[in-house]
Design an enzyme around this catalytic site. Structure first.
Site, PDB file in Angstrom:
ATOM      1  N   LEU A  37     -87.257  45.007 118.887  1.00 37.45           N
ATOM      2  CA  LEU A  37     -88.753  44.799 118.841  1.00 37.45           C
ATOM      3  C   LEU A  37     -89.450  45.610 118.049  1.00 37.45           C
ATOM      4  O   LEU A  37     -88.999  46.982 117.962  1.00 37.45           O
ATOM      5  CB  LEU A  37     -89.071  44.691 120.401  1.00 37.45           C
ATOM      6  CG  LEU A  37     -88.253  43.836 121.331  1.00 37.45           C
ATOM      7  CD1 LEU A  37     -88.567  43.639 122.384  1.00 37.45           C
ATOM      8  CD2 LEU A  37     -88.116  42.334 120.751  1.00 37.45           C
ATOM      9  N   HIS A  41     -93.732  41.830 117.775  1.00 36.50           N
ATOM     10  CA  HIS A  41     -93.421  41.679 119.244  1.00 36.50           C
ATOM     11  C   HIS A  41     -94.166  42.039 120.389  1.00 36.50           C
ATOM     12  O   HIS A  41     -94.468  41.270 121.512  1.00 36.50           O
ATOM     13  CB  HIS A  41     -91.862  41.861 119.652  1.00 36.50           C
ATOM     14  CG  HIS A  41     -90.793  41.576 118.635  1.00 36.50           C
ATOM     15  ND1 HIS A  41     -90.233  42.250 117.759  1.00 36.50           N
ATOM     16  CD2 HIS A  41     -90.214  40.215 118.484  1.00 36.50           C
ATOM     17  CE1 HIS A  41     -89.205  41.597 117.017  1.00 36.50           C
ATOM     18  NE2 HIS A  41     -89.203  40.392 117.585  1.00 36.50           N
ATOM     19  N   GLN A 174     -90.312  28.259 111.631  1.00 37.37           N
ATOM     20  CA  GLN A 174     -89.604  28.258 112.952  1.00 37.37           C
ATOM     21  C   GLN A 174     -90.778  27.408 113.960  1.00 37.37           C
ATOM     22  O   GLN A 174     -90.408  26.767 115.026  1.00 37.37           O
ATOM     23  CB  GLN A 174     -89.178  29.475 113.560  1.00 37.37           C
ATOM     24  CG  GLN A 174     -88.650  29.638 114.868  1.00 37.37           C
ATOM     25  CD  GLN A 174     -88.056  31.134 115.328  1.00 37.37           C
ATOM     26  OE1 GLN A 174     -86.947  31.185 115.010  1.00 37.37           O
ATOM     27  NE2 GLN A 174     -88.890  31.859 115.788  1.00 37.37           N
ATOM     28  N   ARG A 208     -85.871  43.075 110.057  1.00 38.57           N
ATOM     29  CA  ARG A 208     -85.115  43.640 109.109  1.00 38.57           C
ATOM     30  C   ARG A 208     -85.815  44.538 108.067  1.00 38.57           C
ATOM     31  O   ARG A 208     -84.996  45.260 107.258  1.00 38.57           O
ATOM     32  CB  ARG A 208     -84.766  42.290 108.227  1.00 38.57           C
ATOM     33  CG  ARG A 208     -84.011  41.386 108.967  1.00 38.57           C
ATOM     34  CD  ARG A 208     -83.880  40.042 108.359  1.00 38.57           C
ATOM     35  NE  ARG A 208     -83.378  38.898 109.297  1.00 38.57           N
ATOM     36  CZ  ARG A 208     -81.993  38.500 109.467  1.00 38.57           C
ATOM     37  NH1 ARG A 208     -81.152  38.891 108.575  1.00 38.57           N
ATOM     38  NH2 ARG A 208     -81.731  37.674 110.361  1.00 38.57           N
TER      39      ARG A 208
HETATM   40  O1  PAF Z   1     -87.525  34.233 116.260  1.00 39.48           O
HETATM   41  C1  PAF Z   1     -86.612  34.766 116.932  1.00 39.48           C
HETATM   42  O2  PAF Z   1     -86.563  35.964 117.269  1.00 39.48           O
HETATM   43  C2  PAF Z   1     -85.528  33.723 117.370  1.00 39.48           C
HETATM   44  O3  PAF Z   1     -85.420  32.723 116.189  1.00 39.48           O
HETATM   45  C3  PAF Z   1     -85.943  33.142 118.526  1.00 39.48           C
HETATM   46  C4  PAF Z   1     -87.045  32.148 118.615  1.00 39.48           C
HETATM   47  C5  PAF Z   1     -85.681  34.110 119.684  1.00 39.48           C
HETATM   48  C6  PAF Z   1     -84.500  32.222 119.046  1.00 39.48           C
HETATM   49  O4  PAF Z   1     -83.323  33.125 118.815  1.00 39.48           O
END
Ligand code: PAF
Length: 305
Positions: A37, A41, A174, A208
């Site tokens: 994190l 996050h 995503q 990363r």
């Molecule tokens: O974005 C992320 O960290 C991942 O793709 C998630 C949403 C936790 C699913 O594993």
């Protein structure tokens, strides 16, 4: 309050029910993460804590969304630091299950498929990635349902507690896919997108980034610079002139550009050519991806005029 670590679904349900009951809580937030994190996050957790009575963060490195075992092994695992960050933001529960807890019968036979939306952009260079990510997000969203452990679920206020889940806007594809899954499959959860957090120089934070050398980190700033150029042109209602912005990125020898395009924010379909060559009007999303040294980086910017 100290954060509580739970590693089983039963433990999660019991603890979230206990907290909702003792606080007479009417809302629960879920922050799905893979750990490692950072401030991005922290912003998700902070927003969830502001908006909900009980907040759960999951920490699970999901094997289904990694193309190769090397990348999966290399993914940083930093549980103690992660717990400290979540606790500092006021998160109540950290759910860190094992692979066996999440996939007790091995890889699931039935999965979520991300369709057309998951095959382009990031999906084109990471086949199967979004199917794997959506499959685990579906499971995590089910685990986090606030009423799951409540005996008298209807006894909280006017009905079931509100349920929200938090995703970063940095992973725009995503986020678009999670919103589509929740809409298409009627998940009872509100999806909240949280703005990208950047370094002082403009680099979008990512787990990363720690693999970048100082030189590569400096070179990577060209991505956010190119996006800012488009934001400014859009705001000034000028033609976006994507080609000159792409040329700026390509002029940086340490950066190998994969894609750079302007798309519809919901469907991620490229905007019509005339939006690029004539003065920009309306809304769009600029998406960029590039390899910088060993690391693939993505970033995006909302364009509005
Ligand atoms: O974005 C992320 O960290 C991942 O793709 C998630 C949403 C936790 C699913 O594993």
């Amino acid at each position: 309050m100290p954060i509580k670590l739970v590693t089983t679904v039963a433990g999660l349900h019991a603890e979230s029910a206990r907290l909702l009951t003792s606080r007479q809580g009417v809302s629960q937030g879920l922050v799905p993460t893979m750990g490692a994190l950072h401030e991005g996050h922290a912003a998700l957790a902070r927003t969830a804590v502001e908006q909900n009575d009980v907040v759960v963060a999951s920490i699970f490195v999901n094997p289904l969304q990694f193309g190769d075992a090397v990348d999966l092994d290399r993914y940083p695992r930093t549980l103690d630091d992660d717990l400290a960050l979540l606790e500092a933001e006021g998160v109540d529960l950290a759910f860190a299950p094992s692979v066996e807890e999440v996939y007790p019968d091995g890889e699931p036979l039935v999965r979520v498929t991300s369709g057309r939306l998951g095959e382009k952009w990031e999906g084109a260079s990471r086949p199967g990635h979004f199917d794997g990510a959506l499959t685990v997000v579906a499971k995590l969203l089910h685990y986090g349902v606030p009423a799951a452990g409540l005996a008298g679920a209807g006894s909280h206020g006017s009905g079931l507690p509100a349920y929200r889940a938090y995703f970063g806007q940095k992973d725009a594809q995503q986020l678009a896919l999670v919103r589509r899954m929740v809409a298409d499959l009627n998940f009872p959860v509100e999806i909240v997108g949280v703005a990208t957090v950047r370094s002082a120089e403009g680099l979008a934070l990512s787990s990363r980034n720690r693999f970048l050398s100082d030189e590569e980190r400096d070179a990577a700033l060209v991505l956010s610079r190119a996006l800012r150029l488009l934001e400014e042109r859009a705001a000034a209602r000028e033609p976006l002139d994507l080609e000159s912005a792409a040329a700026l990125v390509e002029s940086q020898p340490l950066v190998a550009l994969d894609y750079f395009d302007v798309v519809d924010p919901a469907t991620l379909e490229p905007l019509a050519e005339n939006c690029r060559e004539t003065p920009f009007r309306g809304e769009g999303l600029a998406l960029i991806a590039a390899k910088v040294g060993p690391v693939r980086l993505i970033d995006n910017a909302r364009l509005v005029s």
